[in-house]
Design a protein around this motif. Sequence first.
Motif, PDB file in Angstrom:
ATOM      1  N   GLY A 192       4.940  14.528  -7.113  1.00  0.00           N
ATOM      2  CA  GLY A 192       3.951  13.561  -6.581  1.00  0.00           C
ATOM      3  C   GLY A 192       4.567  12.407  -5.988  1.00  0.00           C
ATOM      4  O   GLY A 192       5.857  12.130  -5.784  1.00  0.00           O
ATOM      5  N   GLY A 193       3.584  11.627  -5.368  1.00  0.00           N
ATOM      6  CA  GLY A 193       4.170  10.386  -4.939  1.00  0.00           C
ATOM      7  C   GLY A 193       2.739   9.466  -4.493  1.00  0.00           C
ATOM      8  O   GLY A 193       1.799   9.813  -4.665  1.00  0.00           O
ATOM      9  N   ALA A 194       3.194   8.242  -4.191  1.00  0.00           N
ATOM     10  CA  ALA A 194       2.142   7.149  -3.485  1.00  0.00           C
ATOM     11  C   ALA A 194       2.897   6.152  -2.747  1.00  0.00           C
ATOM     12  O   ALA A 194       4.022   5.889  -3.006  1.00  0.00           O
ATOM     13  CB  ALA A 194       1.755   6.433  -5.137  1.00  0.00           C
ATOM     14  N   LYS A 195       2.021   5.807  -1.874  1.00  0.00           N
ATOM     15  CA  LYS A 195       2.620   4.782  -0.848  1.00  0.00           C
ATOM     16  C   LYS A 195       1.598   3.921  -0.780  1.00  0.00           C
ATOM     17  O   LYS A 195       0.391   4.166  -0.437  1.00  0.00           O
ATOM     18  CB  LYS A 195       3.021   5.216   0.370  1.00  0.00           C
ATOM     19  CG  LYS A 195       3.710   4.210   1.279  1.00  0.00           C
ATOM     20  CD  LYS A 195       4.277   4.780   2.801  1.00  0.00           C
ATOM     21  CE  LYS A 195       4.761   3.682   3.523  1.00  0.00           C
ATOM     22  NZ  LYS A 195       5.426   4.280   4.646  1.00  0.00           N
ATOM     23  N   ILE A 196       1.722   2.319  -0.895  1.00  0.00           N
ATOM     24  CA  ILE A 196       0.659   1.544  -0.648  1.00  0.00           C
ATOM     25  C   ILE A 196       1.480   0.420   0.504  1.00  0.00           C
ATOM     26  O   ILE A 196       2.569   0.129   0.214  1.00  0.00           O
ATOM     27  CB  ILE A 196       0.286   0.670  -1.820  1.00  0.00           C
ATOM     28  CG1 ILE A 196      -0.246   1.642  -3.186  1.00  0.00           C
ATOM     29  CG2 ILE A 196      -0.576  -0.438  -1.804  1.00  0.00           C
ATOM     30  CD1 ILE A 196      -0.377   1.138  -4.205  1.00  0.00           C
ATOM     31  N   THR A 197       0.470   0.111   1.389  1.00  0.00           N
ATOM     32  CA  THR A 197       0.937  -0.925   2.246  1.00  0.00           C
ATOM     33  C   THR A 197      -0.155  -1.898   2.079  1.00  0.00           C
ATOM     34  O   THR A 197      -1.377  -1.899   2.571  1.00  0.00           O
ATOM     35  CB  THR A 197       0.927  -0.139   3.721  1.00  0.00           C
ATOM     36  OG1 THR A 197       1.912   0.623   3.774  1.00  0.00           O
ATOM     37  CG2 THR A 197       1.416  -1.234   4.630  1.00  0.00           C
ATOM     38  N   TRP A 198       0.314  -3.282   1.972  1.00  0.00           N
ATOM     39  CA  TRP A 198      -0.697  -4.509   1.998  1.00  0.00           C
ATOM     40  C   TRP A 198      -0.135  -5.400   2.894  1.00  0.00           C
ATOM     41  O   TRP A 198       0.923  -6.098   2.754  1.00  0.00           O
ATOM     42  CB  TRP A 198      -0.573  -4.865   0.561  1.00  0.00           C
ATOM     43  CG  TRP A 198      -1.461  -5.943   0.230  1.00  0.00           C
ATOM     44  CD1 TRP A 198      -2.469  -6.442   0.850  1.00  0.00           C
ATOM     45  CD2 TRP A 198      -1.214  -7.096  -0.786  1.00  0.00           C
ATOM     46  NE1 TRP A 198      -2.866  -7.639   0.230  1.00  0.00           N
ATOM     47  CE2 TRP A 198      -2.183  -7.910  -0.839  1.00  0.00           C
ATOM     48  CE3 TRP A 198      -0.081  -7.167  -1.780  1.00  0.00           C
ATOM     49  CZ2 TRP A 198      -2.167  -9.201  -1.716  1.00  0.00           C
ATOM     50  CZ3 TRP A 198      -0.352  -8.198  -2.851  1.00  0.00           C
ATOM     51  CH2 TRP A 198      -1.168  -9.114  -2.350  1.00  0.00           C
ATOM     52  N   ASN A 199      -1.069  -5.843   3.835  1.00  0.00           N
ATOM     53  CA  ASN A 199      -0.824  -6.830   4.661  1.00  0.00           C
ATOM     54  C   ASN A 199      -1.493  -8.158   3.945  1.00  0.00           C
ATOM     55  O   ASN A 199      -2.656  -8.309   4.367  1.00  0.00           O
ATOM     56  CB  ASN A 199      -1.538  -6.583   5.967  1.00  0.00           C
ATOM     57  CG  ASN A 199      -0.748  -5.502   6.879  1.00  0.00           C
ATOM     58  OD1 ASN A 199       0.472  -5.817   7.029  1.00  0.00           O
ATOM     59  ND2 ASN A 199      -1.478  -4.573   7.172  1.00  0.00           N
ATOM     60  N   VAL A 200      -0.537  -8.843   3.041  1.00  0.00           N
ATOM     61  CA  VAL A 200      -1.291  -9.908   2.400  1.00  0.00           C
ATOM     62  C   VAL A 200      -1.721 -10.980   3.482  1.00  0.00           C
ATOM     63  O   VAL A 200      -2.707 -11.362   2.951  1.00  0.00           O
ATOM     64  CB  VAL A 200       0.199 -10.715   1.642  1.00  0.00           C
ATOM     65  CG1 VAL A 200      -0.295 -11.798   0.821  1.00  0.00           C
ATOM     66  CG2 VAL A 200       0.817  -9.607   0.770  1.00  0.00           C
ATOM     67  N   THR A 201      -1.285 -11.371   4.231  1.00  0.00           N
ATOM     68  CA  THR A 201      -1.554 -12.334   5.429  1.00  0.00           C
ATOM     69  C   THR A 201      -1.275 -11.508   6.617  1.00  0.00           C
ATOM     70  O   THR A 201      -0.056 -10.738   6.693  1.00  0.00           O
ATOM     71  CB  THR A 201      -1.040 -13.593   5.251  1.00  0.00           C
ATOM     72  OG1 THR A 201       0.398 -13.786   5.899  1.00  0.00           O
ATOM     73  CG2 THR A 201      -1.010 -14.146   3.828  1.00  0.00           C
ATOM     74  N   PRO A 202      -1.216 -12.214   7.844  1.00  0.00           N
ATOM     75  CA  PRO A 202      -0.773 -11.881   9.153  1.00  0.00           C
ATOM     76  C   PRO A 202       0.626 -11.775   9.345  1.00  0.00           C
ATOM     77  O   PRO A 202       0.946 -11.088  10.236  1.00  0.00           O
ATOM     78  CB  PRO A 202      -1.770 -12.512  10.070  1.00  0.00           C
ATOM     79  CG  PRO A 202      -3.065 -12.833   9.393  1.00  0.00           C
ATOM     80  CD  PRO A 202      -2.686 -12.882   7.867  1.00  0.00           C
ATOM     81  N   LEU A 203       1.024 -12.577   8.394  1.00  0.00           N
ATOM     82  CA  LEU A 203       2.697 -12.809   8.403  1.00  0.00           C
ATOM     83  C   LEU A 203       3.470 -12.390   7.372  1.00  0.00           C
ATOM     84  O   LEU A 203       4.714 -12.573   7.340  1.00  0.00           O
ATOM     85  CB  LEU A 203       2.922 -14.315   8.385  1.00  0.00           C
ATOM     86  CG  LEU A 203       2.206 -15.325   9.539  1.00  0.00           C
ATOM     87  CD1 LEU A 203       2.499 -16.687   9.353  1.00  0.00           C
ATOM     88  CD2 LEU A 203       2.779 -14.743  10.942  1.00  0.00           C
ATOM     89  N   THR A 204       2.582 -11.580   6.375  1.00  0.00           N
ATOM     90  CA  THR A 204       3.561 -10.986   5.149  1.00  0.00           C
ATOM     91  C   THR A 204       2.998  -9.433   4.904  1.00  0.00           C
ATOM     92  O   THR A 204       1.620  -9.421   4.658  1.00  0.00           O
ATOM     93  CB  THR A 204       3.474 -11.787   3.742  1.00  0.00           C
ATOM     94  OG1 THR A 204       3.845 -13.152   4.360  1.00  0.00           O
ATOM     95  CG2 THR A 204       4.280 -11.297   2.852  1.00  0.00           C
ATOM     96  N   THR A 205       3.896  -8.441   4.648  1.00  0.00           N
ATOM     97  CA  THR A 205       3.509  -7.221   4.360  1.00  0.00           C
ATOM     98  C   THR A 205       4.322  -7.024   3.123  1.00  0.00           C
ATOM     99  O   THR A 205       5.470  -7.244   3.282  1.00  0.00           O
ATOM    100  CB  THR A 205       3.735  -6.364   5.475  1.00  0.00           C
ATOM    101  OG1 THR A 205       2.958  -6.578   6.582  1.00  0.00           O
ATOM    102  CG2 THR A 205       3.427  -4.946   5.327  1.00  0.00           C
TER     103      THR A 205
END
Length: 454
Positions: free
Chosen positions: A334-347
């Motif tokens: 299995g697997g998982a991937k999470i992408t979170w754009n915390v702010t427009p300047l931080t991912t």
Amino acid sequence: MPEYHRRHSIPSFGRVMYDRPLARLHPAAETTEAGGLKRRLLLAAAGLALTGGLAAVPANAQTETSPDDTVATRQHPEFDPPGIRMGGFILYPSVTLDEVFDSNIYATQGHDTSDLITVLQPKLELKSNWNVHQLNLHASGDIDWYAQHSRENYANYDIGADGRLEVYHDAWISGGADYSLWHLPRTSPNNIVGQADPTEYNQASANVVGHKEFGNLFVELGDSYNRYDFTNAQTFDGRAIMWERQNHDENEVSVRTGYTIQGLYELYVKGAYNTRNYDSTSDMSGFNRNSNGYTVLVGGKYNLTGITSIDLFAGYRSQDYDDVRLGTFSAPTGGAKITWNVTPLTTVTGEITRDIDETIVVGAAGYFATKETVAADHELLRNLILHLQLSHEADDFQNIGRTDDVYGVGLGAKYMMNQMTAINVRYNYQIRSSNGTGIGYADHNILVGLTLHL
């Protein structure tokens, strides 16, 4: 990346760093120290994410950011290379020159050998600029010169093409082909201790995927092929290492079907069947590594509020070897991937995967590799991007009871001076602990590089 040349590394801006070993910890302290390091890495990642989340940004600013438009991937028109227009194509030439200090070039335990490495990486990309269909060509090189240990010098290259044919508005076919020359990193689990020169091999690969939609339903059929051809080597005392016995073909066919609402979520099931056929029925250790296997997965993708995306999948993986001494091994995958754009300047991104990898380790049918990565990118200035990455990989070798843990920390910065010039600075630290004798290592890498674009 193929199992044979994948690197236990901290990928950052463009170049994959060397996966060198570390001095092994004292046996009595090894487990405690590795566990403590892992906890410290996770706490550091959490602290960085929290810091980014508290940045002062207007509440409505985040809604303008797509999960696919991250700090690391978004365009910077004033600094991105314009390329050279050639009819319906754009040519992107570049060359990178790096100076790398490697504290443990042989990835050994207790006998670290350091060196300064000059790395030259030319690259050409020709991309289509069509309204319909796509065709891309690429060629790249990776030439490494060691200041004091010239037997470690090598030159890799990769040439290939990929494209997409729009058959109809709801049907397309995509595919690609590559031919490459690679060298096995000294930090690979398949590296042979005492080998005088890096392991060299050629890889030919091709893949094709057909996609058809029926309203919100879709079906995909795929096929991928890889051919590996190794060059024989020898040990420092002159004994032959018959790498040609590892020459083999790998092929996988797959079908994937599911339900999607564009831009919101996707649910799917996937099945795949693979075969691995070796030229020789006896490898370097006398084992027949011909095998076949299957994978069954259920997964889903979800786009949360345009700021965060989640990709999850889980299933079952099995590989059956012709040699009865290797047998069959199966387990959940299995697997998982999470992408979170915390702010427009931080991912912040997080990823975990678990799958079966090939090995040449004597008596092992293969190994389950569980990989965990947390990374953060921050746009400190419009032309200055900072990078932090923490990683862990647990390798469980079947039949022999060997387990390895590889931890990594990477720090980097990319400074884009203009559309033609960028400066990269990186530091990577990696450590492997193992219950096997003499397998652990520790390694520091420091890189300073310059990239020129046209």
